[in-house]
Design a protein around this motif. Structure first.
Motif, PDB file in Angstrom:
ATOM      1  N   THR A  87       0.841  -1.202   0.000  1.00 51.74           N
ATOM      2  CA  THR A  87       0.000   0.000   0.000  1.00 51.74           C
ATOM      3  C   THR A  87       0.880   1.257   0.000  1.00 51.74           C
ATOM      4  N   PRO A  88       0.285   2.428  -0.199  1.00 53.99           N
ATOM      5  CA  PRO A  88       1.050   3.676  -0.104  1.00 53.99           C
ATOM      6  C   PRO A  88       1.260   4.142   1.337  1.00 53.99           C
ATOM      7  N   LEU A  89       0.754   3.392   2.301  1.00 52.36           N
ATOM      8  CA  LEU A  89       0.857   3.787   3.704  1.00 52.36           C
ATOM      9  C   LEU A  89       2.144   3.254   4.329  1.00 52.36           C
ATOM     10  N   ASN A  90       2.659   3.999   5.287  1.00 54.57           N
ATOM     11  CA  ASN A  90       3.805   3.526   6.060  1.00 54.57           C
ATOM     12  C   ASN A  90       3.670   4.000   7.498  1.00 54.57           C
ATOM     13  N   SER A 115       7.515  -0.408  -5.296  1.00 53.12           N
ATOM     14  CA  SER A 115       6.058  -0.445  -5.442  1.00 53.12           C
ATOM     15  C   SER A 115       5.411   0.596  -4.535  1.00 53.12           C
ATOM     16  N   HIS A 116       5.892   0.689  -3.310  1.00 56.58           N
ATOM     17  CA  HIS A 116       5.370   1.663  -2.347  1.00 56.58           C
ATOM     18  C   HIS A 116       5.565   3.093  -2.852  1.00 56.58           C
ATOM     19  N   ARG A 117       6.744   3.372  -3.395  1.00 57.85           N
ATOM     20  CA  ARG A 117       7.039   4.719  -3.903  1.00 57.85           C
ATOM     21  C   ARG A 117       6.086   5.102  -5.034  1.00 57.85           C
ATOM     22  N   LYS A 118       5.858   4.184  -5.956  1.00 56.43           N
ATOM     23  CA  LYS A 118       4.963   4.462  -7.083  1.00 56.43           C
ATOM     24  C   LYS A 118       3.532   4.700  -6.609  1.00 56.43           C
ATOM     25  N   LEU A 119       3.107   3.929  -5.620  1.00 56.46           N
ATOM     26  CA  LEU A 119       1.749   4.091  -5.096  1.00 56.46           C
ATOM     27  C   LEU A 119       1.570   5.445  -4.415  1.00 56.46           C
ATOM     28  N   LYS A 120       2.606   5.912  -3.719  1.00 56.80           N
ATOM     29  CA  LYS A 120       2.513   7.192  -3.017  1.00 56.80           C
ATOM     30  C   LYS A 120       2.400   8.362  -3.981  1.00 56.80           C
ATOM     31  N   GLU A 121       2.867   8.165  -5.211  1.00 59.90           N
ATOM     32  CA  GLU A 121       2.828   9.239  -6.199  1.00 59.90           C
ATOM     33  C   GLU A 121       1.470   9.360  -6.878  1.00 59.90           C
ATOM     34  N   LYS A 122       0.603   8.380  -6.680  1.00 63.43           N
ATOM     35  CA  LYS A 122      -0.703   8.383  -7.335  1.00 63.43           C
ATOM     36  C   LYS A 122      -1.672   9.342  -6.642  1.00 63.43           C
ATOM     37  N   ALA A 123      -2.602   9.872  -7.420  1.00 65.78           N
ATOM     38  CA  ALA A 123      -3.693  10.687  -6.874  1.00 65.78           C
ATOM     39  C   ALA A 123      -4.921   9.788  -6.763  1.00 65.78           C
ATOM     40  N   ALA A 187      -2.877   9.485   1.618  1.00 67.61           N
ATOM     41  CA  ALA A 187      -2.112   8.381   2.204  1.00 67.61           C
ATOM     42  C   ALA A 187      -0.889   8.870   2.963  1.00 67.61           C
ATOM     43  N   GLN A 188      -0.947  10.095   3.466  1.00 65.47           N
ATOM     44  CA  GLN A 188       0.200  10.652   4.175  1.00 65.47           C
ATOM     45  C   GLN A 188       0.533   9.828   5.406  1.00 65.47           C
ATOM     46  N   GLY A 189       1.798   9.448   5.519  1.00 68.57           N
ATOM     47  CA  GLY A 189       2.231   8.661   6.663  1.00 68.57           C
ATOM     48  C   GLY A 189       2.696   9.547   7.797  1.00 68.57           C
ATOM     49  N   ALA A 190       3.285   8.919   8.806  1.00 71.22           N
ATOM     50  CA  ALA A 190       3.683   9.663   9.992  1.00 71.22           C
ATOM     51  C   ALA A 190       4.988  10.406   9.806  1.00 71.22           C
ATOM     52  N   GLY A 191       5.859   9.922   8.960  1.00 74.02           N
ATOM     53  CA  GLY A 191       7.140  10.585   8.822  1.00 74.02           C
ATOM     54  C   GLY A 191       7.936  10.090   7.643  1.00 74.02           C
ATOM     55  N   VAL A 192       8.928  10.881   7.260  1.00 77.57           N
ATOM     56  CA  VAL A 192       9.803  10.517   6.155  1.00 77.57           C
ATOM     57  C   VAL A 192      11.244  10.670   6.600  1.00 77.57           C
ATOM     58  N   ASP A 193      12.018   9.618   6.452  1.00 76.93           N
ATOM     59  CA  ASP A 193      13.404   9.594   6.896  1.00 76.93           C
ATOM     60  C   ASP A 193      14.317   9.940   5.728  1.00 76.93           C
ATOM     61  N   LEU A 194      15.107  10.994   5.867  1.00 73.52           N
ATOM     62  CA  LEU A 194      16.009  11.411   4.801  1.00 73.52           C
ATOM     63  C   LEU A 194      17.473  11.235   5.186  1.00 73.52           C
ATOM     64  N   SER A 195      17.771  10.379   6.121  1.00 69.00           N
ATOM     65  CA  SER A 195      19.109  10.073   6.634  1.00 69.00           C
ATOM     66  C   SER A 195      19.730  11.251   7.397  1.00 69.00           C
ATOM     67  N   LYS A 196      19.641  12.476   6.855  1.00 69.08           N
ATOM     68  CA  LYS A 196      20.123  13.638   7.594  1.00 69.08           C
ATOM     69  C   LYS A 196      19.192  13.958   8.762  1.00 69.08           C
ATOM     70  N   PHE A 197      17.915  13.714   8.539  1.00 69.10           N
ATOM     71  CA  PHE A 197      16.922  14.053   9.550  1.00 69.10           C
ATOM     72  C   PHE A 197      15.654  13.257   9.309  1.00 69.10           C
ATOM     73  N   LEU A 198      14.839  13.205  10.337  1.00 71.89           N
ATOM     74  CA  LEU A 198      13.528  12.563  10.261  1.00 71.89           C
ATOM     75  C   LEU A 198      12.481  13.662  10.302  1.00 71.89           C
ATOM     76  N   VAL A 199      11.606  13.697   9.314  1.00 72.89           N
ATOM     77  CA  VAL A 199      10.549  14.707   9.258  1.00 72.89           C
ATOM     78  C   VAL A 199       9.236  14.045   9.639  1.00 72.89           C
ATOM     79  N   VAL A 200       8.580  14.589  10.637  1.00 77.04           N
ATOM     80  CA  VAL A 200       7.362  13.990  11.166  1.00 77.04           C
ATOM     81  C   VAL A 200       6.207  14.969  11.045  1.00 77.04           C
TER      82      VAL A 200
END
Length: 264
Positions: A87-90, A115-123, A187-200
């Motif tokens: 799913t697009p959820l995480n 697969s997850h990345r492609k699903l998150k890009e869908k409207a 499908a916005q999840g709780a956070g995105v990890d970019l290695s430099k920082f975690l955005v929540v």
């Protein structure tokens, strides 16, 4: 009423919101590639671990609802069900949450993540949009647990800075504002990890938790190319926008630049 509408109606009737998780009898360490099942009072939550930053593990949600969920990659398991769909959820799994996890399979992480990345890009629209909105609410307990973890983390740390949008909005032109306040994904999840920082994503803004190697160094935090903070990088930086924002949009325009130390 068409078939998908009827199926969603039945699903929402039978798949109740999970209000409590049950500890497994023999918990074991969870690692990247593991398919895990978290047992809830109203059914299981399936996910696969796609990344591990020591404190938390990024998990892609898998669903046994193969029709309403759409086109995600199918994952075969030998458990209460035999097939799950990406799913697009995480969500983010903390160490304390691992006691609720039973490992039920092992998969190719790269294929799942793609697969997850492609699903998150869908409207998403219609039935599928309503299905994923319902899923976010149904498994809301895992998002709340992660936010509790962050709050406890913040309480232990005095090194935290809060920026109010009213203090920095003069830096941005109209085009920047359109980017900052992009539509919030269903499908916005709780956070995105970019290695430099975690955005929540928090209720009306974002919280940025910086990587250990950045904390204390002199640098700048930029949003859409504009400096919103300069100085020693804190443990956390919170931006209160006074309205919900798209974490995916913020991540694309957020950056941290560290000043190079001069030798000699």
């Amino acid at each position: 009423m068409n078939y998908l509408e009827e199926r969603l109606k039945i699903y929402m009737r039978d798949a109740k919101k999970i209000r409590k998780l049950k500890s497994v009898s023999r918990p074991r360490g969870v690692s990247v590639g593991d398919v895990v099942c978290l047992y809830g009072d109203n059914g299981p939550i399936y996910a696969v671990v796609i990344d591990d930053d020591k404190e938390t593990k990024n998990c892609v949600v898998l669903t046994p609802e193969l029709i309403l969920s759409g086109e995600g990659l199918l994952v075969r398991v030998n458990h209460l069900v035999s097939l799950l769909r990406v799913t697009p959820l995480n969500f983010y799994l903390t160490r304390d949450m691992e006691k609720y996890c039973e490992v039920v399979g092992k998969v190719d992480v790269e294929r799942i993540a793609e697969s997850h990345r492609k699903l998150k890009e869908k409207a998403y629209r219609g039935v599928r949009k309503r299905f994923y909105r319902y899923e976010v609410k149904r498994i809301e307990i895992v998002y709340n647990m992660f936010l509790e973890f962050l709050n406890e983390f913040e309480e232990k740390a005095s090194d935290s800075i809060v920026l109010e949008w009213d203090e920095i909005n003069h830096l941005f032109d109209r085009k920047d504002l359109e980017t900052v306040f992009a539509d919030v994904a269903v499908a916005q999840g709780a956070g995105v990890d970019l290695s430099k920082f975690l955005v929540v994503a928090i209720e009306n803004g974002v919280k940025i938790v910086f990587a250990d190697e950045l904390i204390g160094k002199v640098g700048r935090v930029l949003l859409a190319g504009k400096t919103i903070y300069s100085g020693r990088i804190p443990l956390q930086l919170q931006i209160d926008f006074h309205r919900p924002v798209s974490i995916e949009a913020i991540v694309k325009i957020l950056d941290v630049q560290i000043e190079e130390t001069q030798e000699g």
